[in-house]
Write a protein that holds these residues in place. Structure first.
Motif, mmCIF file in Angstrom:
data_model
loop_
_atom_site.group_PDB
_atom_site.id
_atom_site.type_symbol
_atom_site.label_atom_id
_atom_site.label_comp_id
_atom_site.label_asym_id
_atom_site.label_seq_id
_atom_site.Cartn_x
_atom_site.Cartn_y
_atom_site.Cartn_z
ATOM 1 N N GLU A 180 -33.708 71.288 132.017
ATOM 2 C CA GLU A 180 -33.841 71.710 133.402
ATOM 3 C C GLU A 180 -32.488 71.968 134.039
ATOM 4 O OE1 GLU A 180 -36.664 72.398 134.689
ATOM 5 O OE2 GLU A 180 -37.788 71.691 132.990
ATOM 6 N N ALA A 181 -31.512 72.352 133.248
ATOM 7 C CA ALA A 181 -30.153 72.516 133.760
ATOM 8 C C ALA A 181 -30.058 73.588 134.828
ATOM 9 C CB ALA A 181 -29.200 72.849 132.617
ATOM 10 N N THR A 182 -31.003 74.510 134.841
ATOM 11 C CA THR A 182 -30.942 75.566 135.837
ATOM 12 C C THR A 182 -31.009 75.014 137.251
ATOM 13 O OG1 THR A 182 -31.907 77.677 136.494
ATOM 14 C CG2 THR A 182 -33.431 75.949 135.848
ATOM 15 N N VAL B 208 -42.720 71.949 141.295
ATOM 16 C CA VAL B 208 -41.912 71.664 142.481
ATOM 17 C C VAL B 208 -41.337 70.246 142.463
ATOM 18 C CG1 VAL B 208 -43.834 70.853 143.927
ATOM 19 C CG2 VAL B 208 -41.844 71.951 144.989
ATOM 20 N N SER B 209 -42.047 69.284 141.875
ATOM 21 C CA SER B 209 -41.586 67.892 141.894
ATOM 22 C C SER B 209 -40.335 67.695 141.046
ATOM 23 C CB SER B 209 -42.703 66.962 141.404
ATOM 24 O OG SER B 209 -43.832 67.047 142.239
ATOM 25 N N ILE B 210 -40.384 68.151 139.798
ATOM 26 C CA ILE B 210 -39.224 67.995 138.912
ATOM 27 C C ILE B 210 -38.061 68.864 139.386
ATOM 28 C CG2 ILE B 210 -38.372 68.453 136.588
ATOM 29 C CD1 ILE B 210 -39.920 65.860 136.865
ATOM 30 N N ASN B 211 -38.372 70.084 139.837
ATOM 31 C CA ASN B 211 -37.316 70.940 140.376
ATOM 32 C C ASN B 211 -36.612 70.260 141.540
ATOM 33 O OD1 ASN B 211 -38.246 72.759 138.531
ATOM 34 N ND2 ASN B 211 -39.098 74.203 139.997
ATOM 35 N N GLY B 212 -37.407 69.653 142.409
ATOM 36 C CA GLY B 212 -36.829 68.956 143.553
ATOM 37 C C GLY B 212 -36.002 67.755 143.146
ATOM 38 N N LEU B 213 -36.437 67.038 142.124
ATOM 39 C CA LEU B 213 -35.684 65.871 141.667
ATOM 40 C C LEU B 213 -34.317 66.278 141.143
ATOM 41 C CD1 LEU B 213 -35.751 62.809 141.174
ATOM 42 C CD2 LEU B 213 -36.721 63.273 138.925
ATOM 43 N N PRO C 124 -29.135 62.080 134.244
ATOM 44 C CA PRO C 124 -29.699 63.348 133.765
ATOM 45 C C PRO C 124 -30.067 63.330 132.290
ATOM 46 C CG PRO C 124 -27.819 63.767 135.182
ATOM 47 C CD PRO C 124 -27.859 62.294 134.959
ATOM 48 N N SER C 125 -29.282 62.614 131.475
ATOM 49 C CA SER C 125 -29.626 62.513 130.050
ATOM 50 C C SER C 125 -30.945 61.781 129.869
ATOM 51 C CB SER C 125 -28.524 61.770 129.296
ATOM 52 O OG SER C 125 -27.309 62.455 129.373
ATOM 53 N N TYR C 126 -31.127 60.693 130.620
ATOM 54 C CA TYR C 126 -32.383 59.950 130.532
ATOM 55 C C TYR C 126 -33.555 60.812 131.011
ATOM 56 C CZ TYR C 126 -29.178 55.947 130.250
ATOM 57 O OH TYR C 126 -28.181 55.091 129.887
ATOM 58 N N LEU C 127 -33.329 61.575 132.086
ATOM 59 C CA LEU C 127 -34.405 62.412 132.608
ATOM 60 C C LEU C 127 -34.796 63.492 131.608
ATOM 61 C CD1 LEU C 127 -33.443 62.920 136.368
ATOM 62 C CD2 LEU C 127 -34.752 61.091 135.291
ATOM 63 N N SER C 128 -33.812 64.037 130.908
ATOM 64 C CA SER C 128 -34.111 65.061 129.919
ATOM 65 C C SER C 128 -35.007 64.503 128.814
ATOM 66 C CB SER C 128 -32.803 65.582 129.321
ATOM 67 O OG SER C 128 -33.029 66.694 128.513
ATOM 68 N N VAL C 129 -34.735 63.283 128.376
ATOM 69 C CA VAL C 129 -35.557 62.641 127.348
ATOM 70 C C VAL C 129 -36.958 62.373 127.890
ATOM 71 C CG1 VAL C 129 -35.820 60.584 125.920
ATOM 72 C CG2 VAL C 129 -33.564 61.619 126.192
ATOM 73 N N LEU C 130 -37.043 61.906 129.139
ATOM 74 C CA LEU C 130 -38.348 61.614 129.741
ATOM 75 C C LEU C 130 -39.204 62.877 129.838
ATOM 76 C CD1 LEU C 130 -37.355 59.143 132.609
ATOM 77 C CD2 LEU C 130 -38.665 58.610 130.544
ATOM 78 N N ILE C 131 -38.576 63.996 130.187
ATOM 79 C CA ILE C 131 -39.331 65.245 130.301
ATOM 80 C C ILE C 131 -39.884 65.664 128.948
ATOM 81 C CG2 ILE C 131 -39.101 67.712 130.786
ATOM 82 C CD1 ILE C 131 -37.184 66.975 133.030
ATOM 83 N N GLN C 132 -39.093 65.481 127.889
ATOM 84 C CA GLN C 132 -39.592 65.821 126.556
ATOM 85 C C GLN C 132 -40.729 64.889 126.136
ATOM 86 O OE1 GLN C 132 -38.710 68.625 125.315
ATOM 87 N NE2 GLN C 132 -37.289 68.821 127.023
ATOM 88 N N MET C 133 -40.605 63.609 126.486
ATOM 89 C CA MET C 133 -41.678 62.664 126.181
ATOM 90 C C MET C 133 -42.953 63.026 126.933
ATOM 91 S SD MET C 133 -39.532 59.088 126.261
ATOM 92 C CE MET C 133 -41.044 58.105 126.217
ATOM 93 N N GLY D 288 -35.814 75.042 122.534
ATOM 94 C CA GLY D 288 -34.532 75.381 123.129
ATOM 95 C C GLY D 288 -33.721 74.157 123.492
ATOM 96 N N ALA D 289 -34.406 73.123 124.010
ATOM 97 C CA ALA D 289 -33.717 71.890 124.381
ATOM 98 C C ALA D 289 -33.168 71.176 123.153
ATOM 99 C CB ALA D 289 -34.676 70.972 125.141
ATOM 100 N N VAL D 290 -33.971 71.115 122.101
ATOM 101 C CA VAL D 290 -33.527 70.453 120.873
ATOM 102 C C VAL D 290 -32.313 71.176 120.281
ATOM 103 C CG1 VAL D 290 -34.190 69.957 118.488
ATOM 104 C CG2 VAL D 290 -35.795 69.505 120.335
#
Length: 456
Positions: free
Chosen positions: A442-444, A18-23, A41-50, A418-420
């Motif tokens: 998390e593009a959805t 719920v937290s990341i979805n909400g962000l 969003p690009s930075y967030l995508s990298v952070l999620i993978q990390m 899938g992200a890579v």
């Protein structure tokens, strides 16, 4: 079964993402007020993978130091961390620090990393914990996990996130003495009904609800009466305790003991090839539903109009928990059927991908039938593959605690692969992806705030 326990399992599952979805759905309100702009969003995508370092650590500990980690304590820690991080975001998301001479939203990025770690780690902790309850409650948990994407979007819809009005603007251009006039449309975001701070308080409250549900799942007497595996998360019974089981469970154990295990995985019900088959389907399905198709949803739907985009995003989000309800009443453990459903769902996904490739001129672009087909394809795609994911979770639940740990790890691995794969493809397909859609993992949920704008 206890309806009360079902509610707790659903609320517990709702706290998983719920937290990341909400962000993600709050980005239109955040982006205009921070120095990173639409590069965020690009930075967030990298952070999620990390943040996948969390589930990696849990999985390695389970593999090489089984029993060293107290699962209950780990869940208490990550839920509390998510609650505190969401609460702190309400106060510090706009704060900046100068890094290498450039202002950066250090607090926002750091707290987002913590939230990502919490949500990614939930895949390898929440699922194994559900081993302690009856199998029926695992399906309810998946319903809550689906609602974790739907609920923040509905709140963002009430908030009015991303409501845009286009205004005609006239610009006078003086070029070498000659004056020319250009006309263009400029987007103006309308004020939200309540601030981002209030929304982050809501996310923190949802994590608090998840924490309360987890406490009750551990301590409430009504739940304890329905936890046959509460003290044996690895399905290991001590001497004399089999006699306390009901006759059906005793017969089941006797029957299993007479059958030679096909492999060393779980109870040995499935051979090594079958286990690899199950995990391949799990990774494939999660890669498609979490990353690959959502990253091209706007390409596949927008040519048919905003209404098609809105309907596909809305109904896709609703289809996830709906598939969980269907699995609750029609569970099946047929590997052949799972394979057939995966092939069918992948075929529907191939049609969606084909329309995205043909964008902005896909098939039947100016026909009502084209809109009907693309919206229906999204509904069938999510409904079918979400059902497959839930049934695989039920199958692995029967194989024991360790199987559910690996289930969560493979879910994250499938999303990562899938992200890579899609990140460079989507970004290089159009230069504007760098500012609008460079974050496929998390593009959805970005499509959700777009559909919120369309609905308003």
């Amino acid at each position: 079964m206890s309806f009360f326990t079902h509610i707790l399992a659903c609320l517990f599952g709702m706290g998983s993402w719920v937290s990341i979805n909400g962000l993600w759905v709050e980005l239109p309100l955040i982006v205009p007020q921070i120095p990173e702009g639409w590069y965020l969003p690009s930075y967030l995508s990298v952070l999620i993978q990390m943040a996948n370092v969390g589930p990696l650590f849990i999985t390695l500990m389970h593999r090489f130091r089984p029993g060293a980690l107290n699962e209950t304590v780990v869940i208490y820690v990550i839920i509390s961390l998510g609650m505190v991080a969401s609460f702190l975001l309400a106060f510090f998301w706009k704060e900046t620090l100068v890094v290498a001479g450039v202002p950066r939203s250090v607090a926002l990025l750091l707290l987002t990393f913590f939230l990502s770690t919490v949500d990614c780690t939930s895949s390898v902790t929440f699922l194994p914990f559900m081993m302690r309850l009856k199998p029926q409650y695992l399906t309810t948990y998946f319903v809550g996990e689906g609602v974790s994407g739907l609920l923040p979007a509905l709140v963002a819809l009430i908030q009015g996130v991303g409501v845009v009005h286009c205004n005609n603007c006239t610009r006078m251009i003086n070029d070498t003495g000659s004056v020319s006039v250009s006309y263009e449309l400029q987007a103006h975001y309308q004020p939200a009904n309540f601030s981002a701070r209030v929304f982050f308080f809501f996310l923190s409250a949802m994590m608090l609800v998840c924490l309360g549900a987890f406490i009750l799942l551990n301590c409430h007497p009504a739940v304890a009466r329905e936890c046959p595996n509460a003290h044996y998360p690895n399905r290991v019974l001590e001497k004399g305790e089999a006699a306390q089981m009901n006759p059906t469970e005793q017969k089941s154990m006797i029957k299993q003991s007479d059958i030679k295990p096909k492999s060393c995985f779980g109870t040995g019900t499935y051979s090594r090839i079958q286990v690899l088959y199950i995990f391949f389907i799990l990774a494939w399905v999660n890669g498609l539903t979490n990353v690959v198709l959502p990253s091209v949803q706007s390409y596949s739907c927008l040519p048919y109009g905003n209404s098609a985009y809105h309907l596909s995003a809305t109904m896709a989000a609703v289809s996830n928990p709906l598939a969980c309800f269907i699995a609750m009443f029609f569970p099946t453990r047929s590997l052949l059927l799972l394979g057939a459903l995966t092939v069918f769902g992948s075929g529907v996904g191939a049609y969606i991908m084909g329309m995205a490739v043909l964008s902005p001129c896909p098939l039947l672009v100016n026909e009502t039938s084209g809109t009907f087909l693309i919206v229906g394809s999204w509904i069938i795609f999510i409904l079918t593959l979400s059902y497959v994911k839930v049934i695989i979770g039920v199958i692995l639940r029967d194989e024991g605690h360790s199987a559910l740990v690996w289930c969560g790890a493979v879910v994250q691995l499938g999303s990562l692969m899938g992200a890579v794969t899609m990140f460079p493809l989507v970004c290089t397909s159009n230069e504007s992806c760098l500012t609008e859609r460079s974050w496929p993992l998390e593009a959805t949920y970005k499509t959700w705030w777009i559909c919120c704008s369309a609905a308003s």
